[in-house]
Design a protein around this motif. Structure first.
Motif, PDB file in Angstrom:
ATOM      1  N   ASP A  78      17.628  20.076 -12.081  1.00 11.99           N
ATOM      2  CA  ASP A  78      18.184  21.285 -11.701  1.00 11.99           C
ATOM      3  C   ASP A  78      19.486  20.918 -10.810  1.00 11.99           C
ATOM      4  OD1 ASP A  78      16.721  22.777 -13.070  1.00 11.99           O
ATOM      5  OD2 ASP A  78      15.561  23.698 -11.537  1.00 11.99           O
ATOM      6  N   LEU A  79      19.340  20.058 -10.049  1.00 14.16           N
ATOM      7  CA  LEU A  79      20.509  19.640  -9.022  1.00 14.16           C
ATOM      8  C   LEU A  79      21.363  18.479  -9.574  1.00 14.16           C
ATOM      9  CD1 LEU A  79      21.222  19.920  -5.934  1.00 14.16           C
ATOM     10  CD2 LEU A  79      19.677  18.069  -5.319  1.00 14.16           C
ATOM     11  N   ASP A  80      20.947  17.368  -9.879  1.00 13.52           N
ATOM     12  CA  ASP A  80      21.685  16.374 -10.544  1.00 13.52           C
ATOM     13  C   ASP A  80      20.751  15.307 -11.290  1.00 13.52           C
ATOM     14  OD1 ASP A  80      23.713  14.609 -11.136  1.00 13.52           O
ATOM     15  OD2 ASP A  80      24.353  14.024  -9.452  1.00 13.52           O
ATOM     16  N   PRO A  81      20.695  15.614 -12.499  1.00 15.89           N
ATOM     17  CA  PRO A  81      19.772  14.973 -13.448  1.00 15.89           C
ATOM     18  C   PRO A  81      20.062  13.334 -13.487  1.00 15.89           C
ATOM     19  CG  PRO A  81      21.053  16.000 -14.704  1.00 15.89           C
ATOM     20  CD  PRO A  81      21.597  16.375 -13.522  1.00 15.89           C
ATOM     21  N   GLU A  82      21.081  12.660 -12.948  1.00 18.88           N
ATOM     22  CA  GLU A  82      21.526  11.214 -13.053  1.00 18.88           C
ATOM     23  C   GLU A  82      21.185  10.572 -11.752  1.00 18.88           C
ATOM     24  OE1 GLU A  82      22.646  10.016 -15.895  1.00 18.88           O
ATOM     25  OE2 GLU A  82      22.378  11.724 -16.708  1.00 18.88           O
ATOM     26  N   VAL A  83      20.948  11.257 -10.735  1.00 13.77           N
ATOM     27  CA  VAL A  83      20.742  10.751  -9.418  1.00 13.77           C
ATOM     28  C   VAL A  83      19.327  10.443  -9.096  1.00 13.77           C
ATOM     29  CG1 VAL A  83      21.000  11.059  -6.794  1.00 13.77           C
ATOM     30  CG2 VAL A  83      22.748  11.697  -8.371  1.00 13.77           C
ATOM     31  N   ALA A  84      18.821   9.295  -8.931  1.00 16.14           N
ATOM     32  CA  ALA A  84      17.307   9.117  -8.595  1.00 16.14           C
ATOM     33  C   ALA A  84      17.121   9.029  -6.908  1.00 16.14           C
ATOM     34  CB  ALA A  84      16.994   7.683  -8.913  1.00 16.14           C
ATOM     35  N   TYR A  85      16.256   9.942  -6.535  1.00 17.42           N
ATOM     36  CA  TYR A  85      15.717  10.111  -5.127  1.00 17.42           C
ATOM     37  C   TYR A  85      14.561   9.011  -4.872  1.00 17.42           C
ATOM     38  CZ  TYR A  85      18.953  14.002  -5.165  1.00 17.42           C
ATOM     39  OH  TYR A  85      20.087  14.700  -5.203  1.00 17.42           O
ATOM     40  N   PRO A  86      14.649   7.956  -4.259  1.00 13.72           N
ATOM     41  CA  PRO A  86      13.530   7.204  -3.941  1.00 13.72           C
ATOM     42  C   PRO A  86      12.475   7.857  -3.405  1.00 13.72           C
ATOM     43  CG  PRO A  86      15.520   5.990  -3.774  1.00 13.72           C
ATOM     44  CD  PRO A  86      15.850   7.329  -3.693  1.00 13.72           C
ATOM     45  N   GLN A  87      11.062   7.709  -3.467  1.00 14.13           N
ATOM     46  CA  GLN A  87       9.936   8.391  -2.924  1.00 14.13           C
ATOM     47  C   GLN A  87       9.006   7.191  -2.544  1.00 14.13           C
ATOM     48  OE1 GLN A  87      10.134  11.843  -1.933  1.00 14.13           O
ATOM     49  NE2 GLN A  87      12.191  11.750  -2.835  1.00 14.13           N
ATOM     50  N   LYS A  88       8.609   6.980  -1.295  1.00 15.32           N
ATOM     51  CA  LYS A  88       7.663   6.369  -0.959  1.00 15.32           C
ATOM     52  C   LYS A  88       6.667   7.100  -0.118  1.00 15.32           C
ATOM     53  CE  LYS A  88       9.949   1.788  -0.412  1.00 15.32           C
ATOM     54  NZ  LYS A  88      10.381   0.705   0.452  1.00 15.32           N
ATOM     55  N   PHE A  89       5.255   6.876  -0.590  1.00 17.12           N
ATOM     56  CA  PHE A  89       4.436   7.406   0.285  1.00 17.12           C
ATOM     57  C   PHE A  89       2.819   6.662   0.044  1.00 17.12           C
ATOM     58  CE2 PHE A  89       4.575   9.485  -3.800  1.00 17.12           C
ATOM     59  CZ  PHE A  89       3.542   9.321  -4.345  1.00 17.12           C
ATOM     60  N   SER A  90       2.121   6.989   0.741  1.00 17.23           N
ATOM     61  CA  SER A  90       0.922   5.979   0.989  1.00 17.23           C
ATOM     62  C   SER A  90      -0.021   6.444  -0.358  1.00 17.23           C
ATOM     63  CB  SER A  90       0.014   6.307   2.341  1.00 17.23           C
ATOM     64  OG  SER A  90      -1.216   5.730   2.238  1.00 17.23           O
ATOM     65  N   SER A  91      -0.933   5.344  -0.561  1.00 20.59           N
ATOM     66  CA  SER A  91      -1.567   5.372  -1.632  1.00 20.59           C
ATOM     67  C   SER A  91      -2.953   6.266  -1.281  1.00 20.59           C
ATOM     68  CB  SER A  91      -2.162   4.065  -2.449  1.00 20.59           C
ATOM     69  OG  SER A  91      -2.774   3.429  -1.381  1.00 20.59           O
ATOM     70  N   ASP A 151       1.024  -1.038   0.292  1.00 20.16           N
ATOM     71  CA  ASP A 151      -0.083  -0.003   0.013  1.00 20.16           C
ATOM     72  C   ASP A 151       0.739   1.442  -0.119  1.00 20.16           C
ATOM     73  OD1 ASP A 151      -2.832   1.021  -0.181  1.00 20.16           O
ATOM     74  OD2 ASP A 151      -2.629   1.530   1.714  1.00 20.16           O
ATOM     75  N   GLN A 152       2.048   1.142  -0.374  1.00 18.58           N
ATOM     76  CA  GLN A 152       3.111   2.329  -0.688  1.00 18.58           C
ATOM     77  C   GLN A 152       3.303   2.353  -1.989  1.00 18.58           C
ATOM     78  OE1 GLN A 152       4.767   4.229   2.177  1.00 18.58           O
ATOM     79  NE2 GLN A 152       3.053   3.583   3.352  1.00 18.58           N
ATOM     80  N   VAL A 153       3.347   3.557  -2.463  1.00 22.42           N
ATOM     81  CA  VAL A 153       3.552   3.903  -4.182  1.00 22.42           C
ATOM     82  C   VAL A 153       5.138   4.280  -3.856  1.00 22.42           C
ATOM     83  CG1 VAL A 153       3.253   5.676  -5.692  1.00 22.42           C
ATOM     84  CG2 VAL A 153       1.453   5.086  -4.342  1.00 22.42           C
ATOM     85  N   VAL A 154       5.879   3.766  -4.895  1.00 25.52           N
ATOM     86  CA  VAL A 154       7.216   3.814  -4.762  1.00 25.52           C
ATOM     87  C   VAL A 154       7.484   4.294  -6.094  1.00 25.52           C
ATOM     88  CG1 VAL A 154       9.416   2.488  -4.968  1.00 25.52           C
ATOM     89  CG2 VAL A 154       7.591   1.792  -3.586  1.00 25.52           C
ATOM     90  N   LEU A 155       8.311   5.528  -6.106  1.00 22.08           N
ATOM     91  CA  LEU A 155       8.726   6.197  -7.502  1.00 22.08           C
ATOM     92  C   LEU A 155      10.019   6.810  -7.246  1.00 22.08           C
ATOM     93  CD1 LEU A 155       8.299   9.590  -7.650  1.00 22.08           C
ATOM     94  CD2 LEU A 155       5.873   8.936  -7.700  1.00 22.08           C
ATOM     95  N   ASP A 156      10.745   6.943  -8.292  1.00 20.81           N
ATOM     96  CA  ASP A 156      12.169   7.733  -8.378  1.00 20.81           C
ATOM     97  C   ASP A 156      11.845   8.926  -8.879  1.00 20.81           C
ATOM     98  OD1 ASP A 156      13.522   5.501  -7.415  1.00 20.81           O
ATOM     99  OD2 ASP A 156      14.127   4.832  -9.536  1.00 20.81           O
ATOM    100  N   LEU A 157      12.440  10.051  -8.137  1.00 22.27           N
ATOM    101  CA  LEU A 157      12.465  11.622  -8.340  1.00 22.27           C
ATOM    102  C   LEU A 157      13.813  11.895  -8.940  1.00 22.27           C
ATOM    103  CD1 LEU A 157      10.972  14.308  -8.349  1.00 22.27           C
ATOM    104  CD2 LEU A 157      11.735  14.372  -6.022  1.00 22.27           C
ATOM    105  N   TYR A 158      13.671  12.462 -10.025  1.00 23.27           N
ATOM    106  CA  TYR A 158      15.077  12.826 -10.530  1.00 23.27           C
ATOM    107  C   TYR A 158      14.885  14.357 -10.576  1.00 23.27           C
ATOM    108  CZ  TYR A 158      16.433   8.368 -12.226  1.00 23.27           C
ATOM    109  OH  TYR A 158      16.652   6.983 -12.188  1.00 23.27           O
ATOM    110  N   LEU A 159      15.817  15.279  -9.696  1.00 19.76           N
ATOM    111  CA  LEU A 159      15.886  16.695  -9.920  1.00 19.76           C
ATOM    112  C   LEU A 159      16.787  17.162 -10.930  1.00 19.76           C
ATOM    113  CD1 LEU A 159      15.660  17.361  -6.162  1.00 19.76           C
ATOM    114  CD2 LEU A 159      13.758  17.331  -7.605  1.00 19.76           C
TER     115      LEU A 159
END
Length: 140
Positions: free
Chosen positions: A94-107, A84-92
């Motif tokens: 402007d900061l660093d387009p090659e680094v993925a920031y994993p994000q988890k949050f409730s559906s 029941d947790q949404v998992v996605l990768d966030l790429y910023l």
């Protein structure tokens, strides 16, 4: 040798029927025609449920699993649903387009900020995530 009576014939027919049905089903399922029909049915069903690629409209964002979508100065990649947790990768970008920031949050999250955009989770399943645009912060 005497012939079986009427009940005896019914018993023989019943046993024959009970044996013929499973053998007939097994034979049908093992034929190439049956396998081809099953694969066609399976492909048609999965193609109808999953969009081909992610889509962006004025009101919402549809993310298909493992598909990259750029929104403002971010790039989002939906990875799936875990417990029941949404998992996605966030790429910023402007900061660093090659680094993925994993994000988890409730559906069931009311609002979430990813980069400079606020979203609300509209719907989610194992293959697609729909986010509604709430508010964009900052300048483009």
């Amino acid at each position: 040798m005497p012939l079986p009576n009427k009940k005896g014939w019914l018993a023989i027919l019943f046993i024959f029927f009970c044996l013929a049905v499973p053998f007939g089903i097994t034979y049908y399922v093992s034929t190439p025609t049956s396998k081809a029909r099953f694969e066609e049915w399976r492909a048609r069903g999965s193609a109808a449920n999953v969009p081909a690629k992610s889509q962006i409209s004025a009101q919402q964002l549809l993310l298909v699993k493992n598909d990259r979508v750029m929104v403002k100065n971010t790039c989002l990649v939906f990875k799936g649903l875990e417990k029941d947790q949404v998992v996605l990768d966030l790429y910023l970008l402007d900061l660093d387009p090659e680094v993925a920031y994993p994000q988890k949050f409730s559906s069931k999250t009311k609002a979430i900020r990813l980069g400079d955009v606020m979203y609300a989770v509209k719907s989610v399943n194992g293959t697609a995530l729909t986010l509604k645009f709430l508010q964009a912060m900052g300048a483009d």
